[in-house]
Design an enzyme around this catalytic site. Structure first.
Site, mmCIF file in Angstrom:
data_model
loop_
_atom_site.group_PDB
_atom_site.id
_atom_site.type_symbol
_atom_site.label_atom_id
_atom_site.label_comp_id
_atom_site.label_asym_id
_atom_site.label_seq_id
_atom_site.Cartn_x
_atom_site.Cartn_y
_atom_site.Cartn_z
ATOM 1 N N CYS A 126 -68.247 -21.237 -8.582
ATOM 2 C CA CYS A 126 -68.447 -19.612 -8.173
ATOM 3 C C CYS A 126 -67.179 -18.901 -9.077
ATOM 4 O O CYS A 126 -66.979 -18.290 -9.534
ATOM 5 C CB CYS A 126 -69.587 -18.884 -7.305
ATOM 6 S SG CYS A 126 -70.761 -20.285 -7.430
ATOM 7 N N ILE A 127 -66.540 -18.410 -7.553
ATOM 8 C CA ILE A 127 -65.978 -17.700 -7.360
ATOM 9 C C ILE A 127 -64.017 -17.852 -8.694
ATOM 10 O O ILE A 127 -64.501 -16.158 -9.181
ATOM 11 C CB ILE A 127 -65.203 -17.235 -5.967
ATOM 12 C CG1 ILE A 127 -66.355 -17.802 -4.947
ATOM 13 C CG2 ILE A 127 -64.659 -16.172 -5.668
ATOM 14 C CD1 ILE A 127 -67.940 -16.426 -5.240
#
Ligand code: SAJ
Length: 454
Positions: free
Chosen positions: A289-290
């Site tokens: 994600c990040i």
């Protein structure tokens, strides 16, 4: 069995919705609801189980026969408290047979959205899943994309697929976006209680989607004015996290030269009950994600002529942390008059974050790349990834290592990596890539301890 009534969103900002009937299900009002979940990963599987738990008929679809066999045997690969409690109690129809999707009233697409080596978004799984649904869904169905995508993907990629298959969006197919917010390993927040946002191309799709999520999630389900807004919410929240981590990573590198303990300073700042949100420096930013999601925005904005300079700098700052961690090791070895070449470096942790077994985008592997460039020898141990580890225990790693890098703050390491243990194996150098050890204890034991910003 769950009968689904569609109700209008309460929010005043949606006056237009007031003009449609309180009931807007193009199917029958009391119709039972059959839901297909496409993609049974850490997002789709909990969603499928929760949907089944709330009384729906659920078809769990995946193209991975090995995963389906594992699930059919009553097992799964995900550290998820909700799944541990509910998976066995809510058996799903598990299939890779696309024909079985035809009966579903609601299709929820939960497939990965990775980036390629050039950090360009890879929408292949989204296109594949959307095409599968378009080829095998009945008229009047609702299609919800949960996969994280940048603004415009629903309208530029997903919608055309259904139109090419003869559907008219808003008439005989309804398309929405509800970005997933699963946080792997989180014992508090899960599919049952995480607030969600929803966007759709039309009021009917919005009302249908709101009604569905409000029937399975015990938290706010917020309607967005457009589907683009819903796509943008997820990208914003993960870019926010990315840049805040990058900020403290830069502060950490500065504080290493100023001999200030960044962890103490962040914890001091966190006593401020407003306008501050603690993030922590580390050996790198991993996961699906990040480090990934911001690239979606950067690439799409570029097409519209906007250059996200700040966001790109944050990504670059975070991407530089594994190399910085190796620099910290080099400093520590120099202090101990040890060369990098041929020194055996034990890597504690391969997962991208604590107490999970997920290795995707893990900084550990970038650290190892840099160590090899310095001709170090490497041994690895991760209790959550034994098959990928070179040794089978912490002690075995200690036995073989001349120096250590702690790359993942698994609870096992936080409790067992002590000065006494290092002394036992005559190890005098450790880099704490997650600032999770007691720095003072190591320094008092005459061990050369380097953190990230401490
Ligand atoms: N990390 C730092 N410093 C921090 C926080 C994280 O270096 O202060 C690193 C972690 O070690 C890891 C990476 O960043 O390598 C990502 O960590 P994460 O805690 O953000 O974990 P993720 O990747 O599982 O992020 C998920 C995201 N959830 C969704 O996308 C649905 C994210 O939005 C959440 O904010 C995050 O969990 C969370 O809050 O835990």
């Amino acid at each position: 069995m769950q009968a689904l009534l569609f109700v209008l969103p309460e929010r005043a900002e949606f006056p237009i919705l007031k003009h449609i009937t309180p009931y807007c299900d193009p199917m029958t009002e009391e119709a039972e609801k059959i839901v297909s979940v496409i993609g049974l990963g850490y997002v789709g599987l909990p969603l499928a189980v929760r949907t089944k738990q709330k009384g729906y008929t659920v078809i769990g679809f995946d193209i991975d026969e090995k995963k389906l066999a594992l699930l059919k045997s009553g097992n799964h690969l995900f550290k998820d408290g909700f799944l541990e409690a509910e998976f066995a109690k809510n058996p799903l129809e598990l299939t890779s047979d696309k024909e079985k999707l035809r009966v579903a009233d609601i299709h929820i697409i939960c497939v990965p959205t990775p980036v390629d080596t050039q950090h360009h978004p890879d929408l292949g799984p989204v296109i594949g899943a959307s095409t599968t649904v378009a080829k095998h869904c009945k008229k009047g169905a609702l299609v919800i994309l949960e996969s994280t995508v940048n603004p415009y993907v629903s309208e530029e990629v997903v919608r055309p697929i259904f139109e090419e298959h003869g559907f008219t969006v808003g008439k005989d197919i309804f398309i929405s976006h509800c970005p997933e917010r699963i946080n792997p390993g989180d014992e508090k927040w899960n599919v049952t209680n995480i607030p969600r946002v929803v966007g759709s191309f039309d009021d009917t799709g919005l009302a249908m989607t709101l009604a569905f999520y409000r029937s399975i999630v015990d938290a706010e389900i917020r309607p967005m004015k457009t589907i683009r807004e819903a796509e943008a919410v997820k990208i914003l929240e993960n870019s926010f996290r990315n840049i805040n981590i990058a900020f403290v990573n830069e502060i950490a590198r500065s504080f290493d030269r100023l001999d200030i303990d960044v962890k103490d300073v962040i914890e001091g700042a966190a006593t401020k009950p407003f306008s501050f949100m603690a993030h922590y420096p580390s050996c790198g930013v991993g996961g699906h994600c990040i480090p990934v999601d911001p690239h979606y925005l950067v690439e799409r904005a570029k097409e519209s002529g906007f250059d996200h300079e700040f966001l790109k700098l944050a990504i670059k700052t975070n991407d530089g942390m594994p190399a910085y961690t190796v620099e910290r090791l080099q400093d520590a070895l120099n202090e101990n008059r040890m060369p990098m070449k041929d020194t055996v470096v034990g890597i504690l942790g391969l997962s991208y974050k604590a107490n999970v077994s997920d290795l995707r985008e893990s900084p550990s592997f970038v650290i190892m790349k840099h160590l090899k460039e310095h001709y170090c020898k490497i041994e690895t141990f991760d209790p959550h990834a034994p098959e990928e580890s070179s040794v089978a225990s912490i002690e075995a790693l200690m036995e073989k290592s001349d120096a250590l890098i702690l790359a993942t703050n698994h609870r096992e390491f936080v409790t067992s990596i002590t000065p006494e243990l290092l002394k036992k194996y005559d190890i005098r150098v450790i880099v704490d890539g997650k600032n999770c050890l007691n720095r003072a204890r190591f320094i008092d034991a005459d061990i050369i301890y380097k953190g990230i910003g401490r």
